[in-house]
Each structure stands twice: as structure tokens, then as C-alpha cells.
Design a protein around this motif. Structure first.
Motif, mmCIF file in Angstrom:
data_model
loop_
_atom_site.group_PDB
_atom_site.id
_atom_site.type_symbol
_atom_site.label_atom_id
_atom_site.label_comp_id
_atom_site.label_asym_id
_atom_site.label_seq_id
_atom_site.Cartn_x
_atom_site.Cartn_y
_atom_site.Cartn_z
ATOM 1 N N THR A 109 -40.199 -38.972 23.140
ATOM 2 C CA THR A 109 -39.569 -39.124 24.450
ATOM 3 C C THR A 109 -38.886 -40.489 24.548
ATOM 4 O OG1 THR A 109 -41.244 -37.724 25.499
ATOM 5 C CG2 THR A 109 -39.988 -39.176 26.952
ATOM 6 N N SER A 128 -36.622 -36.276 35.569
ATOM 7 C CA SER A 128 -37.385 -35.057 35.306
ATOM 8 C C SER A 128 -37.504 -34.847 33.800
ATOM 9 C CB SER A 128 -36.715 -33.846 35.948
ATOM 10 O OG SER A 128 -35.453 -33.616 35.359
ATOM 11 N N VAL A 129 -38.557 -34.138 33.418
ATOM 12 C CA VAL A 129 -38.782 -33.808 32.010
ATOM 13 C C VAL A 129 -39.096 -32.324 31.889
ATOM 14 C CG1 VAL A 129 -39.578 -36.097 31.273
ATOM 15 C CG2 VAL A 129 -41.222 -34.472 32.170
ATOM 16 N N GLU A 130 -38.878 -31.790 30.688
ATOM 17 C CA GLU A 130 -39.189 -30.389 30.418
ATOM 18 C C GLU A 130 -40.439 -30.339 29.550
ATOM 19 O OE1 GLU A 130 -35.676 -28.787 28.627
ATOM 20 O OE2 GLU A 130 -34.481 -29.085 30.443
ATOM 21 N N LYS A 171 -41.692 -22.999 29.509
ATOM 22 C CA LYS A 171 -41.265 -24.384 29.716
ATOM 23 C C LYS A 171 -40.832 -24.534 31.167
ATOM 24 C CE LYS A 171 -39.921 -26.540 25.476
ATOM 25 N NZ LYS A 171 -40.123 -27.936 25.642
ATOM 26 N N VAL A 172 -41.265 -25.637 31.781
ATOM 27 C CA VAL A 172 -40.910 -25.915 33.169
ATOM 28 C C VAL A 172 -40.348 -27.329 33.284
ATOM 29 C CG1 VAL A 172 -42.602 -24.320 34.171
ATOM 30 C CG2 VAL A 172 -43.258 -26.678 33.737
ATOM 31 N N LYS A 173 -39.571 -27.539 34.333
ATOM 32 C CA LYS A 173 -39.022 -28.865 34.633
ATOM 33 C C LYS A 173 -39.941 -29.510 35.658
ATOM 34 C CE LYS A 173 -34.450 -30.417 34.858
ATOM 35 N NZ LYS A 173 -33.074 -30.206 35.272
ATOM 36 N N ASP A 175 -40.802 -33.114 38.001
ATOM 37 C CA ASP A 175 -40.344 -34.388 38.554
ATOM 38 C C ASP A 175 -41.325 -35.480 38.117
ATOM 39 O OD1 ASP A 175 -39.860 -36.628 40.227
ATOM 40 O OD2 ASP A 175 -38.987 -35.334 41.751
ATOM 41 N N THR A 176 -40.829 -36.531 37.437
ATOM 42 C CA THR A 176 -41.717 -37.577 36.916
ATOM 43 C C THR A 176 -42.187 -38.541 38.012
ATOM 44 O OG1 THR A 176 -39.826 -38.959 36.316
ATOM 45 C CG2 THR A 176 -40.730 -37.521 34.609
ATOM 46 N N TYR A 181 -43.442 -29.415 40.419
ATOM 47 C CA TYR A 181 -42.729 -28.386 39.669
ATOM 48 C C TYR A 181 -41.313 -28.275 40.238
ATOM 49 C CZ TYR A 181 -41.292 -23.539 38.758
ATOM 50 O OH TYR A 181 -40.597 -22.405 38.413
ATOM 51 N N ARG A 184 -38.071 -23.326 36.252
ATOM 52 C CA ARG A 184 -38.213 -22.866 34.870
ATOM 53 C C ARG A 184 -37.078 -23.436 34.031
ATOM 54 N NH1 ARG A 184 -38.933 -16.370 35.218
ATOM 55 N NH2 ARG A 184 -41.127 -16.324 35.759
ATOM 56 N N VAL A 185 -37.345 -23.510 32.721
ATOM 57 C CA VAL A 185 -36.306 -23.899 31.774
ATOM 58 C C VAL A 185 -36.044 -22.694 30.896
ATOM 59 C CG1 VAL A 185 -35.717 -25.428 29.879
ATOM 60 C CG2 VAL A 185 -37.072 -26.298 31.794
#
Length: 186
Positions: A109, A128-130, A171-173, A175-176, A181, A184-185
Motif C-alpha cells: 500500500t 478510500s481503499v479496496e 472486494k469492498v471500498k 472509507d479510511t 463501507y 462493492r468493487v
């Protein structure tokens, strides 16, 4: 030396030998009296947030903060190891400095690391991360007892709330900043 008129969001101030990051500011002109600069500042090391008001045009000491793009490599007993992608130098950052960012980082990352005189201050993650869901209970159609969400464990070990239709392996997106949640990705 800078003045309070130079304050912006993200500016790091050196106040009484401690580093504080400006998270909000406002120039305020009351009906009577002199203009002031109201701020919300966050202690860089402890995360404590305080309100502070400065008279306008007051001299302040802005700390020199360098930011470097670094790649997260691995975690060991001494902390988290990052590599500067421009120089390939490795830097070990203690777990206290990394904080909750560990819940959203996988090996490889990219993060932005703020450094003051070579010492790491904090990490800036992408907004955001996946991540992949490693475990969640199957959702039953019509089960709305928990407002349509259920707990799910991410591949980093963090548990978040997801809609009932999400299944293990998706896989989901995320928020950091809040751990929410986002979707979906594909």
C-alpha cells in the motif's frame, strides 16, 4: 518568520516546543476590537484537538514538515517498515505513530508519510481503499433486525458493518477516515 495570516488547513505549527496541525481556521473581525484568527489544532503525536485563538498578524513558528510517498512493506516487532519509493531507503515507524492506519494497509500500500527533522509524525492514507471480506455471516432476505447491516472481517483484520447482501470473498471500498463501507468493487 510567518504570521497568523499565513495559516492554512494542514499547516504544522511549533507552539511551545510541541507540534500542532491546523485542522480548521477562520479569520474573524468582531464588531469592536482587532481581527483574530480562530483555529482548531490537533497535537501531532497525541491527537488531542484544542481550540486556539491568535491575534491577527502575530508571528508564529511554522514547523518544516516534509512529505514522502512511501510503500508499506511489512510489520515486525519494532514497528511498521516503509520504503521511500524515490530513494529506496527503508524507515521503521512505531505502531503508536501508525495508529489506526494499520487497519487499512496491506503490504504494498502506498501512503504519504509526514516527517519533521527525519522523524515520522503521521501517515496520510488515501481517502478510500479496496479490501476483501475474509469472513461474514450469510445474510438472510428479510432480516432487518440490525438496520440491514452485519459485521464483516476485512483481510487486514478490521471488522466493519456491511449490507446484508455482501458475502465472503467480495472486494469492498472502505472509507479510511471513518471505517465506513462505501460500496462493492467490481
Amino acid at each position: 518568520m510567518a504570521t497568523t495570516n499565513d495559516i492554512k488547513n494542514g499547516t504544522v505549527l511549533n507552539l511551545d516546543g510541541q507540534l500542532w496541525q491546523v485542522t480548521w481556521f477562520q479569520h474573524h473581525k468582531p464588531g469592536k476590537g482587532n481581527t483574530v484568527v480562530r483555529t482548531k489544532i490537533k497535537h501531532v503525536l497525541t491527537g488531542k484537538v484544542v481550540d486556539r485563538t491568535f491575534p491577527a498578524d502575530t508571528k508564529i513558528d511554522m514547523a518544516q514538515v516534509d512529505k514522502a510517498d512511501m510503500q508499506y512493506l511489512y510489520e515486525d516487532t519494532s514497528g511498521f517498515v516503509f520504503m521511500d519509493t524515490s530513494t529506496y531507503d527503508q524507515l521503521t515507524i512505531p505502531a503508536e505513530t501508525v495508529g489506526d492506519a494499520k487497519d487499512f494497509m496491506l503490504e504494498g500500500t502506498m501512503v504519504n508519510v509526514a516527517l519533521h527533522e527525519g522523524a515520522p509524525l503521521y501517515l496520510d492514507l488515501p481517502a478510500s481503499v479496496e479490501l476483501e471480506i475474509t469472513y461474514t455471516e450469510p445474510g438472510l432476505q428479510g432480516d432487518r433486525s440490525s438496520a440491514g447491516t452485519k459485521p464483516a472481517t476485512l483481510e487486514t483484520g478490521k471488522v466493519i458493518q456491511v449490507p446484508l447482501f455482501i458475502t465472503t470473498g467480495e472486494k469492498v471500498k472502505v472509507d479510511t477516515r471513518t471505517g465506513d463501507y462505501l460500496g462493492r468493487v467490481n
